[in-house]
Design a protein around this motif. Sequence first.
Motif, short mmCIF file in Angstrom:
data_model
loop_
_atom_site.label_atom_id
_atom_site.label_comp_id
_atom_site.label_asym_id
_atom_site.label_seq_id
_atom_site.Cartn_x
_atom_site.Cartn_y
_atom_site.Cartn_z
N MET A 1 10.73 -5.95 -15.23
CA MET A 1 9.93 -5.01 -14.44
C MET A 1 9.31 -3.95 -15.34
SD MET A 1 10.60 -6.51 -11.64
CE MET A 1 9.96 -5.56 -10.27
N GLN A 2 10.09 -3.54 -16.34
CA GLN A 2 9.61 -2.48 -17.23
C GLN A 2 8.41 -2.91 -18.07
OE1 GLN A 2 13.41 -1.60 -18.85
NE2 GLN A 2 13.74 0.19 -17.55
N ARG A 3 8.19 -4.21 -18.17
CA ARG A 3 7.04 -4.69 -18.94
C ARG A 3 5.74 -4.70 -18.13
NH1 ARG A 3 10.90 -8.04 -21.49
NH2 ARG A 3 10.69 -9.75 -20.00
N ALA B 1 0.83 -1.22 0.00
CA ALA B 1 0.00 0.00 0.00
C ALA B 1 0.86 1.26 0.00
CB ALA B 1 -0.96 -0.02 1.20
N ILE B 2 1.98 1.23 0.76
CA ILE B 2 2.78 2.47 0.88
C ILE B 2 3.64 2.78 -0.35
CG2 ILE B 2 2.84 2.50 3.42
CD1 ILE B 2 5.85 1.47 3.05
N THR B 3 3.50 1.97 -1.42
CA THR B 3 4.20 2.33 -2.66
C THR B 3 3.62 3.62 -3.24
OG1 THR B 3 2.78 0.85 -3.92
CG2 THR B 3 4.92 -0.03 -3.23
N VAL B 4 2.39 3.95 -2.81
CA VAL B 4 1.87 5.30 -3.03
C VAL B 4 1.51 5.88 -1.66
CG1 VAL B 4 1.01 4.85 -5.38
CG2 VAL B 4 -0.49 4.48 -3.44
N TRP B 5 1.50 7.18 -1.55
CA TRP B 5 1.30 7.84 -0.25
C TRP B 5 0.04 7.34 0.47
CZ3 TRP B 5 2.74 10.38 3.89
CH2 TRP B 5 1.77 11.03 4.66
N PHE C 1 2.39 -1.14 -13.35
CA PHE C 1 3.27 0.00 -13.05
C PHE C 1 3.01 1.14 -14.03
CE2 PHE C 1 7.11 2.51 -13.82
CZ PHE C 1 7.30 3.04 -12.55
N LYS C 2 2.92 0.78 -15.31
CA LYS C 2 2.69 1.83 -16.32
C LYS C 2 1.37 2.54 -16.05
CE LYS C 2 4.97 -0.95 -19.76
NZ LYS C 2 4.83 -1.61 -21.04
N ASP C 3 0.33 1.76 -15.70
CA ASP C 3 -0.99 2.37 -15.42
C ASP C 3 -0.92 3.27 -14.19
OD1 ASP C 3 -1.97 0.96 -17.51
OD2 ASP C 3 -3.01 -0.55 -16.29
N LYS C 4 -0.29 2.75 -13.13
CA LYS C 4 -0.30 3.50 -11.87
C LYS C 4 0.63 4.71 -11.91
CE LYS C 4 -1.85 0.29 -8.32
NZ LYS C 4 -1.55 -0.27 -7.01
N ALA C 5 1.77 4.55 -12.59
CA ALA C 5 2.73 5.65 -12.62
C ALA C 5 2.27 6.71 -13.62
CB ALA C 5 4.11 5.13 -13.01
N GLY C 6 1.53 6.29 -14.62
CA GLY C 6 1.00 7.22 -15.62
C GLY C 6 2.10 7.92 -16.38
N LYS C 7 1.83 9.18 -16.74
CA LYS C 7 2.81 9.91 -17.55
C LYS C 7 4.01 10.34 -16.72
CE LYS C 7 -0.34 11.81 -21.01
NZ LYS C 7 -1.67 11.68 -20.36
N ASN C 8 3.83 10.30 -15.41
CA ASN C 8 4.86 10.85 -14.54
C ASN C 8 5.74 9.77 -13.91
OD1 ASN C 8 6.12 13.01 -13.51
ND2 ASN C 8 4.50 13.60 -12.06
N SER D 1 7.46 6.20 -7.00
CA SER D 1 8.43 5.71 -6.03
C SER D 1 9.16 4.49 -6.60
CB SER D 1 7.75 5.34 -4.72
OG SER D 1 6.99 4.15 -4.87
N LEU D 2 10.38 4.29 -6.10
CA LEU D 2 11.14 3.10 -6.49
C LEU D 2 10.37 1.85 -6.04
CD1 LEU D 2 13.74 1.89 -7.63
CD2 LEU D 2 14.87 2.40 -5.45
N GLY D 3 9.68 1.99 -4.90
CA GLY D 3 8.88 0.88 -4.38
C GLY D 3 7.76 0.47 -5.34
#
Length: 342
Positions: A109-111, A51-55, A115-122, A127-129
Amino acid sequence: MSETSFTPRVFSGIQPSGNLHLGNYLGALKRFVDWQDRDVESIFCMVDLHAITVWQDPVDLKKSTRELCAGFIASGLDPEKSILINQSQVPEHAQLAWVFNCIARMGWMQRMTQFKDKAGKNAQNASLGLFAYPALMAADILTYHATHVPVGEDQKQHLELTRDIATKFNHDYGIDFFPVPEPVIEGAATRVMSLRDGSKKMSKSDPSDASRINLTDDADTIAKKIRKAKTDPEALPSEADGLEGRPEARNLINIYAAMNNQSVDEVLADVGGKQFSEFKPMLAELAVSKMSPITTEMARLMEHQDEIDKILSRGSERARAITAPILRKTYEIMGMVPPIEM
Ligand code: AMP
Ligand code: TRP
């Protein structure tokens, strides 16, 4: 390597990020209970480290973790039969995750689409987590040598990665140490859809509360949300083919089937030809009879947080009896000098 040489053991986890709903219940919790009742050793985890991979607001995280534990128990998980844990209380998860950070490859990991959805354009600001999330998930599973992992469709790719990590570890060290676990994706309700829009998943983040049935809703609210659920003007079909192109009808039938432990065909054999005006009260009655004991028990448990905290402490003690020897052995295989008894 043979996948059958390990004793069957089930592991699954849910993030304590608030707003448990009918999708979580039918897609996850209820299926966990089915596993428990098959007498397979099972471990179910509140994954607070994920859960803490995002604030997360610290006060909310604590509340959501206890609420999730209450949801597990109210849904029928018996803390004597299953092991219920909070991830951060069992340190081997994070320790083995580090090892797996060194096994997994950047390219793998890059695939990861989540991660792509959650990190979005930014992505540079994620977080590295969040990037390493799937390696921690692999550690959750493999630190128990778990063989079966009930998950939703969306976690399939993470399970593939877990399998790749287990296989690479075994190959790199020339040992059949970690099992290659199987994802278990099954049931009529692996995707419960929004009550307001049959093309969208029922989700805790939907701004419309009417789109979902929360595990904190009382009986009246549950019935009202079902009465107001979006439908189409046609009568219900007698066979599953007739649900084609009718996402709202399909969703309500799927929900009925999953709650009543029936197949879609069995439900349609009973209700085919009925109008929604007749079917909705049946569904509302079923939903209230199945869900309100759960919501009531959850509310009761939330009044007794000490009970919840004790269950989690006891769970982590039982868990560590499994995870500590597996981590020790992992370190030994890798050549870490162990501490000596003094
Ligand atoms: P989430 O709430 O997305 O963290 O998911 C927690 C668990 O509930 C996962 O096993 C999901 O696959 C499952 N889940 C979440 N939403 C749904 C849904 N609408 N239908 C079926 N399962 C769901
Ligand atoms: N990533 C899963 C989800 O978001 C939660 C999870 C963490 C999990 N660790 C796990 C699921 C291990 C199964 C097994 O739903």
